[in-house]
Design an enzyme around this catalytic site. Sequence first.
Site, mmCIF file in Angstrom:
data_model
loop_
_atom_site.group_PDB
_atom_site.id
_atom_site.type_symbol
_atom_site.label_atom_id
_atom_site.label_comp_id
_atom_site.label_asym_id
_atom_site.label_seq_id
_atom_site.Cartn_x
_atom_site.Cartn_y
_atom_site.Cartn_z
ATOM 1 N N ASP A 286 0.873 -1.275 -0.065
ATOM 2 C CA ASP A 286 0.103 -0.056 -0.003
ATOM 3 C C ASP A 286 0.946 1.182 -0.046
ATOM 4 O O ASP A 286 2.058 1.258 0.262
ATOM 5 C CB ASP A 286 -1.187 -0.130 1.305
ATOM 6 C CG ASP A 286 -1.966 0.955 0.932
ATOM 7 O OD1 ASP A 286 -2.202 1.605 0.046
ATOM 8 O OD2 ASP A 286 -3.038 1.004 1.741
HETATM 9 C C1 BGC Z 1 -4.867 3.608 0.024
HETATM 10 C C2 BGC Z 1 -4.899 2.602 -0.980
HETATM 11 C C3 BGC Z 1 -4.854 3.151 -2.424
HETATM 12 C C4 BGC Z 1 -3.665 3.811 -2.547
HETATM 13 C C5 BGC Z 1 -3.221 4.428 -3.831
HETATM 14 C C6 BGC Z 1 -3.648 4.497 -0.118
HETATM 15 O O1 BGC Z 1 -3.487 5.529 0.782
HETATM 16 O O2 BGC Z 1 -4.741 2.877 1.353
HETATM 17 O O3 BGC Z 1 -6.285 1.758 -1.052
HETATM 18 O O4 BGC Z 1 -4.880 2.168 -3.441
HETATM 19 O O5 BGC Z 1 -3.511 4.934 -1.435
HETATM 20 O O6 BGC Z 1 -3.908 5.714 -3.831
#
Ligand code: BGC
Length: 795
Positions: A286
């Site tokens: 993530d």
């Molecule tokens: C989130 C993810 C997301 C990623 C990219 C993160 O802050 O937890 O779910 O895909 O950002 O935007």
Amino acid sequence: MKKSNRYLTALAGLMVLSVALTGLKAQQLPQLGKAPVKQVIAAMTLEEKVNLVVGTGMNIPGMSQGGPGGTVVGQTKTLVDGAAGTTFAIPRLGITPSVVADGPAGVRISPTRDNDNSTYYCTAFPVGTLLASTWNTELVGQVGQAMGNELKEYGIDVLLGPGMNIQRNPLCGRNFEYYSEDPYVTGKMGAAMVNGVESNGVGTSIKHFAANNAETNRNSLNVKVSERALREIYLEGFRIAVQEAQPWTVMSSYNYINGKYASENYDLLTTVLRKDWGFKGYVMTDWFGGKDAVGQMKAGNDLLMPGTPAQSQAILAAVKEGRLDVKIIDQNVERILNLIMQGPRFKQYANTNKPDLKAHAQVTRQSATEGMVLLKNQGALPLASATKKLAVFGNTSYNIIVGGTGSGDVNEAYSVSLVEGLQHSGLSINENLQHMYDAYINAVKEGRPKHQGLMALMMGSTPIAEFGVTENLATSMAEVSDAALITIGRNAGEGRDRSAGEGDFTLTVSEQELLKNVTAAFHAKNKKVVVILNIGGVIETASWKDLPDAILLAWQAGQEGGNSIADILTGKANPSGKLAQTFPVKYEDVPSAATFPGKELPSNEPKDNGPMSFMRGRPAEDTYTDGIYVGYRYYESFGVKPSYEFGFGLSYTTFEYSNLKLSSPKFAGKLTVTVDVKNTGKVAGKEVVELYLTAPAKKLDKPAQELKGFAKTRMLQPGESQTITLVIDARSLASFDPAASAWIAEAGSYTVKVGASSKDIRQTATFTLGKETLVKKESAVLKPAEKINELKASR
Ligand code: BGC
């Protein structure tokens, strides 16, 4: 020829030769897609390999310098503006970049671009929670197909979704992105979505793997969970999706599991995910997740996103100093390259930037009606044909909430509010009341600062409080209207959990007043009141549900939400959604209420209130004392009465269940269950049929019942029947026994319960399993160092 001329001629000749040789060398360099991947990897420099396992960084609005890891520079903007990340391109080896974009309710990119008059809107589809409430995997697949098409036409390779975490507690801020409190529903929905999206030749990233069930301190929360609860509840949905849909990628989660970051956890990402489950794609972190880039590489977390220079430096140094075997990097690179090659960008697909948004609007309108849940209906719905004039109350009747906030938000071209939807259906609404709401909402909005900063960008603006609807106003509206609608709205999203208090889980005083005054005034005139819930997660309903005549849980239904709600209110669509989570009587009834969202641990670190503080968090832990008793598993096993139970949902028609048959009274590897479902009402409708199993509990503690199958009928005309067939396999009988590191089916009698909800069981039958059966042995990993004290049911 003079000596100097001869020299120059010779030099020129040498240069030509060297250019020719370089050309030859370039031609001989293995090219991705043409030469075997291993040869391409062999031709890569160490720096190139490192570049490939670390994304190219991210533009963070309002921040010139750095994410948590250091300075980052964004390349994504030049490829697909507003996408979440990109992998590194290595043109000399034919390696194209791969673009990834959020998210679970539709593609998230910038709708406009610098120096460009075109627009790049995407469809806001219903949120995951609504999709799960359809219990219709085929339909979810169609939504996925439409989403995947937008991905492809906008030049994106991988969708960062679906979100598959378990809704352990109603207050998790991101529950709207997730499907259910139940792993079976989660797994089936996730698999359907992955298959739908990927049918376009693009990828998905099922997320957040695993046990990411709270947003508070999300980057520093240590989830302490027993191996059994982890495997039966928090991993099971992911397993189903991996084995039934083989997603291109998995996104590891931010949190620690039993003291180890998910993204640095070899047992989770390699032993379980790859060796035991057979996952073939790559794992990405993530965004800015985890701390130890080298540890992540070793764990099998192939790609670090969005990527920071600090991570590249750490990996490079570790390889050079012999702390990280380059073979590990080679393996991670190989997994990434294998999927880059599958993507439309590598295949030079000429994307149009013009997906068929009109057609997709139809997909979202129709799928949304199927996931709305009719919670109560005492003769109020569908609206009587004599109903022409409606008094419409509640801010979100005018300002619909399409979906949640954060990365799961979509930049859609428009949204249809409830009042617009009603008007499209030929109903008229009280204009005086409309003007009152419009003026009030505009005044509140104007009073707010224009630029709300990164926090508001991520988390959405504060909801507008309801103004108090007085008895007088309600009475005057009751005089001139045929019926009243009241919408109650809630929004939430990434980075923050919801509160158990007023205005979030419970109603505010003005909302209570609104309900009380409007229902009193309309009932005094013998007129009906319908409440519409425009929410992304569970709220308290028990204290007020007696007041209105009908309650429609519309969830956050995507950009066509107002039309979809109107279709149900008018009877154009018959609601067939059912709850994929429990609505408890009160928050304290939730089995994780005592521990959620974890407790902060003593720390010397100063509290960070900066714009990125939601990415940093405080050291904290949450001990999952609820164990396997999440959602209905708890309410059913411990005799706690919910307000609306798991699996519940009404229809404008009625269904009768009969003729439950098992293919055999003895289990031998597999068993077929058939049941007849008949539409006994006056209008056509679809019914969700749920199969629960009660297993013997001599050796292991077992929930009173667990969902092991479901189906939705086709549209049944009045009087029409359908035979539903469901299959029970050995795994459905099994629970995880940590002592044996295996899924075990106990010998004894099993009860099959087929019904319309977890409580409304219509037919039962029993079968026996002759002797205890080891269904699947797992690697002996993921065992917490300390014993977790969990709930146990006595049965
Ligand atoms: C989130 C993810 C997301 C990623 C990219 C993160 O802050 O937890 O779910 O895909 O950002 O935007």
